[in-house]
Write a protein that holds these residues in place. Structure first.
Motif, PDB file in Angstrom:
ATOM      1  N   GLY A  13       0.787  -1.217   0.000  1.00 51.48           N
ATOM      2  CA  GLY A  13       0.000   0.000   0.000  1.00 51.48           C
ATOM      3  C   GLY A  13       0.821   1.270   0.000  1.00 51.48           C
ATOM      4  O   GLY A  13       0.626   2.157  -0.829  1.00 51.48           O
ATOM      5  N   PRO A  14       1.777   1.434   0.939  1.00 50.05           N
ATOM      6  CA  PRO A  14       2.572   2.671   0.958  1.00 50.05           C
ATOM      7  C   PRO A  14       3.342   2.899  -0.330  1.00 50.05           C
ATOM      8  O   PRO A  14       3.467   4.023  -0.798  1.00 50.05           O
ATOM      9  CB  PRO A  14       3.510   2.440   2.160  1.00 50.05           C
ATOM     10  CG  PRO A  14       2.778   1.483   3.034  1.00 50.05           C
ATOM     11  CD  PRO A  14       2.064   0.567   2.093  1.00 50.05           C
ATOM     12  N   LYS A  37       2.448   1.916  -3.294  1.00 45.10           N
ATOM     13  CA  LYS A  37       1.457   2.355  -4.273  1.00 45.10           C
ATOM     14  C   LYS A  37       1.168   3.842  -4.125  1.00 45.10           C
ATOM     15  O   LYS A  37       1.088   4.577  -5.109  1.00 45.10           O
ATOM     16  CB  LYS A  37       0.161   1.561  -4.107  1.00 45.10           C
ATOM     17  CG  LYS A  37       0.187   0.157  -4.666  1.00 45.10           C
ATOM     18  CD  LYS A  37      -1.203  -0.443  -4.564  1.00 45.10           C
ATOM     19  CE  LYS A  37      -1.268  -1.815  -5.198  1.00 45.10           C
ATOM     20  NZ  LYS A  37      -2.625  -2.383  -5.156  1.00 45.10           N
ATOM     21  N   ARG A  38       0.999   4.277  -2.882  1.00 40.42           N
ATOM     22  CA  ARG A  38       0.655   5.687  -2.666  1.00 40.42           C
ATOM     23  C   ARG A  38       1.782   6.601  -3.115  1.00 40.42           C
ATOM     24  O   ARG A  38       1.538   7.656  -3.692  1.00 40.42           O
ATOM     25  CB  ARG A  38       0.307   5.906  -1.189  1.00 40.42           C
ATOM     26  CG  ARG A  38      -1.030   5.300  -0.786  1.00 40.42           C
ATOM     27  CD  ARG A  38      -1.489   5.827   0.559  1.00 40.42           C
ATOM     28  NE  ARG A  38      -0.695   5.299   1.652  1.00 40.42           N
ATOM     29  CZ  ARG A  38      -0.955   4.158   2.277  1.00 40.42           C
ATOM     30  NH1 ARG A  38      -1.980   3.412   1.894  1.00 40.42           N
ATOM     31  NH2 ARG A  38      -0.201   3.742   3.277  1.00 40.42           N
ATOM     32  N   ARG A  93       1.439   9.318  -6.093  1.00 39.02           N
ATOM     33  CA  ARG A  93       1.764  10.726  -5.871  1.00 39.02           C
ATOM     34  C   ARG A  93       2.753  11.226  -6.933  1.00 39.02           C
ATOM     35  O   ARG A  93       2.599  12.306  -7.477  1.00 39.02           O
ATOM     36  CB  ARG A  93       2.329  10.909  -4.464  1.00 39.02           C
ATOM     37  CG  ARG A  93       2.556  12.388  -4.090  1.00 39.02           C
ATOM     38  CD  ARG A  93       3.091  12.524  -2.669  1.00 39.02           C
ATOM     39  NE  ARG A  93       2.113  12.076  -1.698  1.00 39.02           N
ATOM     40  CZ  ARG A  93       2.248  11.011  -0.930  1.00 39.02           C
ATOM     41  NH1 ARG A  93       3.318  10.241  -1.042  1.00 39.02           N
ATOM     42  NH2 ARG A  93       1.324  10.686  -0.053  1.00 39.02           N
ATOM     43  N   ALA A 114      -3.198   9.920  -4.311  1.00 35.99           N
ATOM     44  CA  ALA A 114      -2.100   9.673  -3.381  1.00 35.99           C
ATOM     45  C   ALA A 114      -2.580   9.508  -1.951  1.00 35.99           C
ATOM     46  O   ALA A 114      -1.847   9.042  -1.095  1.00 35.99           O
ATOM     47  CB  ALA A 114      -1.101  10.835  -3.453  1.00 35.99           C
ATOM     48  N   GLY A 115      -3.809   9.877  -1.652  1.00 33.09           N
ATOM     49  CA  GLY A 115      -4.300   9.796  -0.283  1.00 33.09           C
ATOM     50  C   GLY A 115      -5.144   8.565  -0.057  1.00 33.09           C
ATOM     51  O   GLY A 115      -5.980   8.205  -0.866  1.00 33.09           O
ATOM     52  N   SER A 116      -4.949   7.910   1.081  1.00 34.91           N
ATOM     53  CA  SER A 116      -5.669   6.664   1.337  1.00 34.91           C
ATOM     54  C   SER A 116      -7.157   6.901   1.513  1.00 34.91           C
ATOM     55  O   SER A 116      -7.958   5.984   1.333  1.00 34.91           O
ATOM     56  CB  SER A 116      -5.117   5.993   2.595  1.00 34.91           C
ATOM     57  OG  SER A 116      -5.248   6.860   3.714  1.00 34.91           O
ATOM     58  N   TYR A 154      -9.943   8.907  -5.096  1.00 34.25           N
ATOM     59  CA  TYR A 154      -9.424   7.771  -5.862  1.00 34.25           C
ATOM     60  C   TYR A 154      -9.796   6.459  -5.177  1.00 34.25           C
ATOM     61  O   TYR A 154     -10.287   5.530  -5.813  1.00 34.25           O
ATOM     62  CB  TYR A 154      -7.903   7.884  -5.999  1.00 34.25           C
ATOM     63  CG  TYR A 154      -7.293   6.735  -6.768  1.00 34.25           C
ATOM     64  CD1 TYR A 154      -7.156   6.816  -8.143  1.00 34.25           C
ATOM     65  CD2 TYR A 154      -6.891   5.581  -6.110  1.00 34.25           C
ATOM     66  CE1 TYR A 154      -6.612   5.768  -8.852  1.00 34.25           C
ATOM     67  CE2 TYR A 154      -6.355   4.525  -6.821  1.00 34.25           C
ATOM     68  CZ  TYR A 154      -6.214   4.626  -8.182  1.00 34.25           C
ATOM     69  OH  TYR A 154      -5.689   3.582  -8.881  1.00 34.25           O
ATOM     70  N   GLY A 155      -9.565   6.389  -3.884  1.00 31.32           N
ATOM     71  CA  GLY A 155      -9.870   5.156  -3.181  1.00 31.32           C
ATOM     72  C   GLY A 155     -11.345   4.836  -3.220  1.00 31.32           C
ATOM     73  O   GLY A 155     -11.737   3.675  -3.306  1.00 31.32           O
TER      74      GLY A 155
END
Length: 316
Positions: free
Chosen positions: A3-4, A6-7, A11, A93-95, A99-100
């Protein structure tokens, strides 16, 4: 992919998209982007996600896009105009970003297409669906109702014969087919319905009004709370299903915005030629040929530094 990681990649991809969308971009920037893109499969994945999100959010109002980009931590030095060109890409870029919220159901959808791809599907009841570029739907057929849920993009529906009601559900409401052929496009906060044959009954999600029947050759847009007044359907509106964009007296900037739905990357024209108008048929499966046709029809030239970055400029 973690996950990190990917973010971080998302970004960086959003940053590159904003840089490539600036008015003045040198060859060195394109070289730097190309180097970043080829460094890692994760970068290539992130760039594709940015492209998919861009295609889904073309209808987002500017103030909301600007606010979301700021929340994503995008550099203010890029300026409001460049941020809007990014079309909320930094939110990926934000969880907890949009986008999420939007992308997860898209990638888990029963049927989906990539940018530039179309897909023909025949359902169990004989209903035929054609998914347009960057589209996604879920199919939920039960004993009482046949339900198609639009997660993103656009589709053409030709309903099969079956006693169960056939309903298409968008983020803004339900469309109940009355033995019909129609298209549905999901934009951000708006659904567009075009009825090609017979009729469709529409009810917005939060509206208090009863269903409104939209007849053949009518088009209507609606939000979660409001149905707008129907207008006449463009007779060529569904030609995308055959791989063609057929237009009559469109502005150049409108044409380019539509072509951008079918190719990865960034396509725009300079402001001083945006109002030039065109008519004709353009191939959606070969947007490079479509751009070449535009250059033949108008006093313009195509500047293309990579397959992801195209500007249409006045002919020198």
């Amino acid at each position: 992919m973690k996950g990190p990681d990917k973010r971080v990649a998302l970004r960086e991809a959003a940053h590159w998209y904003a840089r490539l969308g600036a008015d003045q971009v040198g060859a060195d920037v394109h070289q730097q982007w190309s180097s970043w893109h080829s460094q890692d499969a994760l970068h290539q994945w992130a760039w594709q996600q940015v492209q998919n999100l861009q295609a889904q959010l073309q209808g987002l109002p500017g103030p909301l896009a600007y606010q979301a980009m700021q929340q994503a931590g995008t550099s203010a030095a890029l300026g409001r105009r460049t941020l809007l060109k990014g079309l909320l890409l930094g939110v990926g870029a934000g969880s907890l970003g949009l986008y999420g919220y939007r992308e997860a159901p898209v990638w888990l959808a029963d049927y989906r297409t990539r940018i530039g791809q179309r897909q023909r599907i025949t359902l169990a009841d004989g209903t035929r669906l054609i998914l347009n570029t960057a589209s996604a739907v879920d199919v939920r057929f039960g004993a009482e109702v046949r339900l198609v849920i639009v997660q993103a993009g656009e589709l053409l529906i030709e309903t099969g014969k079956d006693p169960r009601p056939f309903v298409v559900r968008s983020a803004e409401g339900d469309m109940r087919a009355l033995g019909t052929r129609f298209t549905v496009r999901q934009r951000e906060g708006i659904t567009d319905l075009s009825v090609l044959e017979h009729a469709v009954a529409v009810r917005s999600k939060k509206g208090t009004d009863a269903e409104q029947v939209i007849e053949a050759n009518q088009r209507v847009s609606f939000s979660a709370t409001q149905l707008y007044s129907p207008t006449a359907v463009d007779p060529n509106q569904a030609q995308w299903a055959n791989g063609h964009l057929v237009i009559d007296n469109w502005r150049l900037d409108r044409l380019l915005a539509e072509l951008q739905r079918y190719r990865p990357g960034f396509v725009q024209c300079s402001a001083n030629i945006a109002e030039l108008r065109l008519s004709g048929a353009y191939p959606l499966d070969d947007t490079d040929s479509a751009l070449a046709a535009i250059a033949r029809a108008l006093p313009v030239r195509i500047e293309q530094r990579t397959r992801y970055w195209v500007r249409v400029l006045p002919k020198a």
